[in-house]
Motif scaffolding. Structure first.
Motif, mmCIF file in Angstrom:
data_model
loop_
_atom_site.group_PDB
_atom_site.id
_atom_site.type_symbol
_atom_site.label_atom_id
_atom_site.label_comp_id
_atom_site.label_asym_id
_atom_site.label_seq_id
_atom_site.Cartn_x
_atom_site.Cartn_y
_atom_site.Cartn_z
ATOM 1 N N ALA A 64 6.163 -3.401 -2.669
ATOM 2 C CA ALA A 64 6.704 -2.627 -1.544
ATOM 3 C C ALA A 64 6.641 -1.135 -1.830
ATOM 4 O O ALA A 64 6.378 -0.328 -0.924
ATOM 5 C CB ALA A 64 8.140 -3.065 -1.268
ATOM 6 N N VAL A 65 6.879 -0.743 -3.092
ATOM 7 C CA VAL A 65 6.784 0.674 -3.458
ATOM 8 C C VAL A 65 5.343 1.152 -3.320
ATOM 9 O O VAL A 65 5.077 2.240 -2.792
ATOM 10 C CB VAL A 65 7.301 0.895 -4.898
ATOM 11 N N MET A 66 4.390 0.343 -3.763
ATOM 12 C CA MET A 66 2.985 0.722 -3.640
ATOM 13 C C MET A 66 2.567 0.800 -2.171
ATOM 14 O O MET A 66 1.746 1.640 -1.794
ATOM 15 C CB MET A 66 2.092 -0.274 -4.383
ATOM 16 N N ALA A 67 3.143 -0.070 -1.343
ATOM 17 C CA ALA A 67 2.819 -0.065 0.085
ATOM 18 C C ALA A 67 3.228 1.252 0.733
ATOM 19 O O ALA A 67 2.609 1.694 1.711
ATOM 20 C CB ALA A 67 3.495 -1.239 0.782
ATOM 21 N N GLU A 68 4.268 1.896 0.199
ATOM 22 C CA GLU A 68 4.687 3.196 0.724
ATOM 23 C C GLU A 68 3.638 4.274 0.461
ATOM 24 O O GLU A 68 3.662 5.336 1.069
ATOM 25 C CB GLU A 68 6.028 3.586 0.090
ATOM 26 N N PHE A 69 2.725 3.972 -0.468
ATOM 27 C CA PHE A 69 1.607 4.886 -0.740
ATOM 28 C C PHE A 69 0.314 4.384 -0.104
ATOM 29 O O PHE A 69 -0.774 4.874 -0.432
ATOM 30 C CB PHE A 69 1.421 5.036 -2.252
ATOM 31 N N GLY A 70 0.424 3.398 0.785
ATOM 32 C CA GLY A 70 -0.759 2.883 1.475
ATOM 33 C C GLY A 70 -1.607 1.961 0.632
ATOM 34 O O GLY A 70 -2.782 1.737 0.951
#
Length: 481
Positions: free
Chosen positions: A276-282
């Motif tokens: 989820a944290v990586m998803a915040e960076f696309g």
């Protein structure tokens, strides 16, 4: 009698003048030779000496030359050795450093003549053959044993160790650490089943003037001096809100303040909070495991899951700036990363598969690596960079958990140079300093039997016969005259 005397006097004059002329020519030749010698000695040794060793023992690598050229401070290297018993490999290498930069000088210090010299740098126990590098008030000590690597892996069969010279790597790293400014701090997390960083990677990071420490988020918070947080193949996810310790909250807080994260993961483990944290960076996972369809992009003799990806052309990241991109990187059982356009975020692919690659959604449950219906077509990003332009936070995600591996480094050194470049870039260091140790012995020259026989016949029989024939012809022709 008078005529005879006159002729004798004339002959003596000619002989005298001829002798004077010969002496003058000889003197001129000697003077010219001395002048040429002085001129050649004044030319830097890098233009007059040539390294004929197979491993380039006396040649500085590109990284060493770059570090030397970038120097703006004076640095002195003291070589502790008995006069007359210096290691020629080391002394000649020090000459190369001094020739490369006017800011570098070196001096020989004989311990017998200067018995207390090393003590002033806290190196009372430094053995003969060691080095002390001094820049301003700072110093770095290199013991003689650090300048050579001893590999005993084949000792049982050969009865000897494989010795390689690691002096250039150690010296260049020491110069960089002394002159690149304040040390940066790298922390790597524990207590999630992570792989501990290998000694090879740790040494590579420390050579980059990065101090490496462990971090347990269950009992500690992310330190204020953390320039880079490394999460290396966690088997368990980070705990979130509602848990005894909100590790995810700490991570998000760190990133919101411009933090930097290097994440290595394995699709075998489920880490939805970190995802989820990586998803915040696309950045999101591509389903399954990547299989290479191009034989030039996987390791010869191994399954097509042993990927040899290409380096991508980057625009936003400096992660590859100091990396030797001619070195291949090996990713085993890797998963693709999808880059999605995200507001206030810029991203780059760092490692990519070939166009022939495909991803098998079954992942570790696959029964065959052959391409089948339902497989996802490539190419795939296998390592990615992203930066939040509002917060300054940066992340690099390598979707392969076995990249930092001592066994792989022995065959594929590109893995450590890539990880070092990523870490240096994220931590704010500009260049990567990693130099391979150099073999002391050249590989034996093997000549096929047929070639050996042919050469033997040529040099033992044919050439002598030809020379004898030519000599005989010359003698006959002279006698006929």
């Amino acid at each position: 009698m008078k005529l005879f005397a006159k002729q004798s006097s004339s002959g003596d004059g000619r002989v005298f003048r001829s002798g004077v002329w010969s002496a003058a020519i000889a003197a001129a030749v000697i003077v010219l030779a001395v002048l040429v010698n002085l001129i050649v000695r004044a030319i830097p040794s890098r233009y007059t000496e040539f390294d004929l060793s197979e491993a380039g023992l006396y040649t500085l690598s590109e990284s060493s030359r770059q570090v030397a050229d970038d120097l703006t401070q004076d640095l002195t290297i003291y070589y502790l050795a008995q006069t007359g018993n210096e290691d020629q490999i080391i002394s000649k290498l020090l000459d190369k450093y001094a020739a490369q930069s006017s800011h570098i000088t070196w001096e020989l210090k004989d311990p017998a003549v200067y018995p207390t010299f090393a003590a002033q740098y806290g190196a009372q126990d430094l053995t003969s053959g060691g080095l002390i590098l001094v820049c301003g008030e700072q110093s770095k000590v290199l013991d003689a044993a650090e300048l050579y690597d001893y590999d005993y892996s084949d000792y049982a069969t050969t009865g000897a160790a494989n010795v390689t010279f690691d002096g250039e790597s150690r010296i260049t790293s020491a110069i960089y650490q002394l002159t690149s400014g304040e040390s940066r701090h790298v922390y790597y997390t524990t207590n999630h089943g992570e792989q501990a960083l290998t000694s090879t990677l740790t040494d590579a990071l420390e050579s980059q003037n990065l101090t490496v420490s462990t971090l347990d988020l269950l009992s500690q918070t992310i330190p204020e001096d953390c320039d880079l947080l490394v999460i290396n193949d966690p088997a368990q996810d980070f705990s979130g809100a509602g848990s005894l310790v909100d590790e995810l909250g700490q991570l998000r807080s760190y990133l919101s303040n411009g933090g930097r994260v290097l994440l290595l993961t394995d699709s075998y483990y489920s880490t939805p909070n970190l995802d989820a944290v990586m998803a915040e960076f696309g950045l999101t996972r591509t389903e399954g495991l990547v299989v290479e369809g191009d034989t030039n992009h996987y390791l010869n003799g191994y399954p097509a899951l042993y990927l040899l990806p290409d380096y991508a052309s980057t625009e936003e990241s400096t992660a590859l700036d100091g990396v030797n991109t001619s070195r291949r990187v090996l990713l085993q059982m890797a998963q693709g990363i999808t880059l999605t356009e995200t507001e206030h975020v810029v991203s780059d692919a760092l490692l990519v598969s070939s166009d022939s690659a495909y991803s098998k959604p079954e992942g570790y449950e696959m029964t065959t690596t052959e391409k089948a219906d339902g497989d996802i077509a490539g190419p795939f990003t296998l390592a990615a960079y992203a930066r939040n332009e509002d917060t300054g936070a940066q992340v690099i995600w390598v979707n392969c958990g076995n990249m930092d591996n001592e066994g792989i480094y022995q065959v594929i050194p590109g893995n450590v140079t890539f990880l070092q470049g990523c870490a240096a870039s994220l931590a704010g260091q500009e260049s990567a300093v990693l130099i391979d140790s150099k073999a002391l012995e050249a590989a034996p020259l093997e000549v096929p039997g047929i070639a050996a026989s042919t050469l033997g016949l040529l040099f033992v029989i044919v050439l002598p016969a030809v020379l004898l024939a030519v000599g005989a012809v010359v003698v006959v022709l002279r006698r006929r005259k």
